[in-house]
Design a protein around this motif. Structure first.
Motif, PDB file in Angstrom:
ATOM      1  N   SER A   1      27.378  22.683 -16.145  1.00  0.00           N
ATOM      2  CA  SER A   1      26.650  21.877 -15.164  1.00  0.00           C
ATOM      3  C   SER A   1      27.651  20.854 -14.636  1.00  0.00           C
ATOM      4  N   PRO A   2      27.289  20.035 -13.645  1.00  0.00           N
ATOM      5  CA  PRO A   2      28.260  19.062 -13.129  1.00  0.00           C
ATOM      6  C   PRO A   2      28.793  18.083 -14.187  1.00  0.00           C
ATOM      7  N   ASN A   3      28.050  17.846 -15.266  1.00  0.00           N
ATOM      8  CA  ASN A   3      28.485  16.871 -16.266  1.00  0.00           C
ATOM      9  C   ASN A   3      28.712  17.452 -17.660  1.00  0.00           C
ATOM     10  N   ILE A   4      28.560  18.744 -17.841  1.00  0.00           N
ATOM     11  CA  ILE A   4      28.761  19.379 -19.142  1.00  0.00           C
ATOM     12  C   ILE A   4      29.755  20.528 -18.981  1.00  0.00           C
ATOM     13  N   ALA A   5      30.791  20.507 -19.824  1.00  0.00           N
ATOM     14  CA  ALA A   5      31.814  21.553 -19.765  1.00  0.00           C
ATOM     15  C   ALA A   5      32.089  22.095 -21.162  1.00  0.00           C
TER      16      ALA A   5
ATOM     17  N   SER B   1      35.839  22.924 -27.473  1.00  0.00           N
ATOM     18  CA  SER B   1      34.980  21.738 -27.479  1.00  0.00           C
ATOM     19  C   SER B   1      33.942  21.768 -26.371  1.00  0.00           C
ATOM     20  N   VAL B   2      32.983  20.855 -26.515  1.00  0.00           N
ATOM     21  CA  VAL B   2      31.984  20.577 -25.481  1.00  0.00           C
ATOM     22  C   VAL B   2      32.286  19.179 -24.964  1.00  0.00           C
ATOM     23  N   LYS B   3      32.308  19.032 -23.652  1.00  0.00           N
ATOM     24  CA  LYS B   3      32.677  17.768 -23.007  1.00  0.00           C
ATOM     25  C   LYS B   3      31.519  17.289 -22.132  1.00  0.00           C
ATOM     26  N   LEU B   4      31.114  16.037 -22.338  1.00  0.00           N
ATOM     27  CA  LEU B   4      30.074  15.407 -21.526  1.00  0.00           C
ATOM     28  C   LEU B   4      30.725  14.349 -20.652  1.00  0.00           C
ATOM     29  N   SER B   5      30.494  14.427 -19.346  1.00  0.00           N
ATOM     30  CA  SER B   5      31.138  13.509 -18.401  1.00  0.00           C
ATOM     31  C   SER B   5      30.116  12.680 -17.638  1.00  0.00           C
TER      32      SER B   5
ATOM     33  N   ILE C   1      33.327  12.152 -22.980  1.00  0.00           N
ATOM     34  CA  ILE C   1      33.523  12.274 -24.418  1.00  0.00           C
ATOM     35  C   ILE C   1      33.456  13.755 -24.761  1.00  0.00           C
ATOM     36  N   GLU C   2      34.108  14.130 -25.852  1.00  0.00           N
ATOM     37  CA  GLU C   2      34.071  15.526 -26.259  1.00  0.00           C
ATOM     38  C   GLU C   2      34.054  15.628 -27.775  1.00  0.00           C
TER      39      GLU C   2
ATOM     40  N   GLY D   1      37.971  11.443 -26.109  1.00  0.00           N
ATOM     41  CA  GLY D   1      37.535  10.822 -24.877  1.00  0.00           C
ATOM     42  C   GLY D   1      38.580  10.993 -23.797  1.00  0.00           C
ATOM     43  N   GLU D   2      38.135  10.877 -22.555  1.00  0.00           N
ATOM     44  CA  GLU D   2      39.028  11.053 -21.418  1.00  0.00           C
ATOM     45  C   GLU D   2      38.599  10.135 -20.288  1.00  0.00           C
TER      46      GLU D   2
END
Length: 168
Positions: A23-27, A58-62, A74-75, A109-110
């Protein structure tokens, strides 16, 4: 920079991460980092050259972009630290070659800045405990003793400065 020991310096290297946007915020992402030159342990009994590599999933939430393109994320995921060690011994101590694999759960984190729609600059930090740290030793076959060189992988840290390129 990849590091997994307090007694060695971080290893500069290169890494590649592939990311799929669910989705736009989940990778969901997978990556690998490898050093250009690995760390070294030195002591009177000899020296050991390490070549660590880190593979991650990993799973990344932006967040949504704010303030003209800045984005935080964060991931969380699981990594595998693979380390090849070559020990060159002095005197009665034995040389060795070892390959060790260690699982590493991590958090990270990024912060990124979207320069254009498809290009961003990013700073990323991640770290976690090694679940099977490796103890490297020189063995003296005559005196039947061991000398600990160092422990690698009690914790693993990765810091990166990179370019994020997207295509649709």
């Amino acid at each position: 920079l990849l590091d997994a020991s307090l007694r060695t310096i971080p290893s500069p290297g290169i890494g590649v991460t592939l990311r799929w946007l669910a989705s736009p915020n989940i990778a969901i992402q997978a990556g690998v980092a490898a050093p250009l030159a690995g760390p070294e342990y030195s002591m009177p009994e000899g020296h050991t050259q390490l070549t660590p590599r880190l593979a991650t999933v990993s799973v990344k939430l932006s967040t949504d972009p704010v303030n003209h393109g800045f984005r935080g994320s964060i991931e969380s995921g699981l990594g595998v630290l693979w380390t090849r060690a070559v020990g060159v011994a002095v005197g009665n101590y034995n040389a060795f070659v070892a390959n060790d694999v260690e699982p590493v759960p991590f958090l990270g984190g990024e912060v990124s800045y979207n320069a254009t729609r498809n290009i961003a600059f990013a700073i990323r930090l991640l770290g976690g405990p090694g679940l099977r740290p490796t103890k490297y030793v020189f063995k003296d076959e005559v005196a039947h003793t061991e000398k600990v060189i160092g422990r690698y992988g009690r914790w693993v840290g990765l810091a990166s400065l990179g370019l994020d390129v997207a295509w649709n």
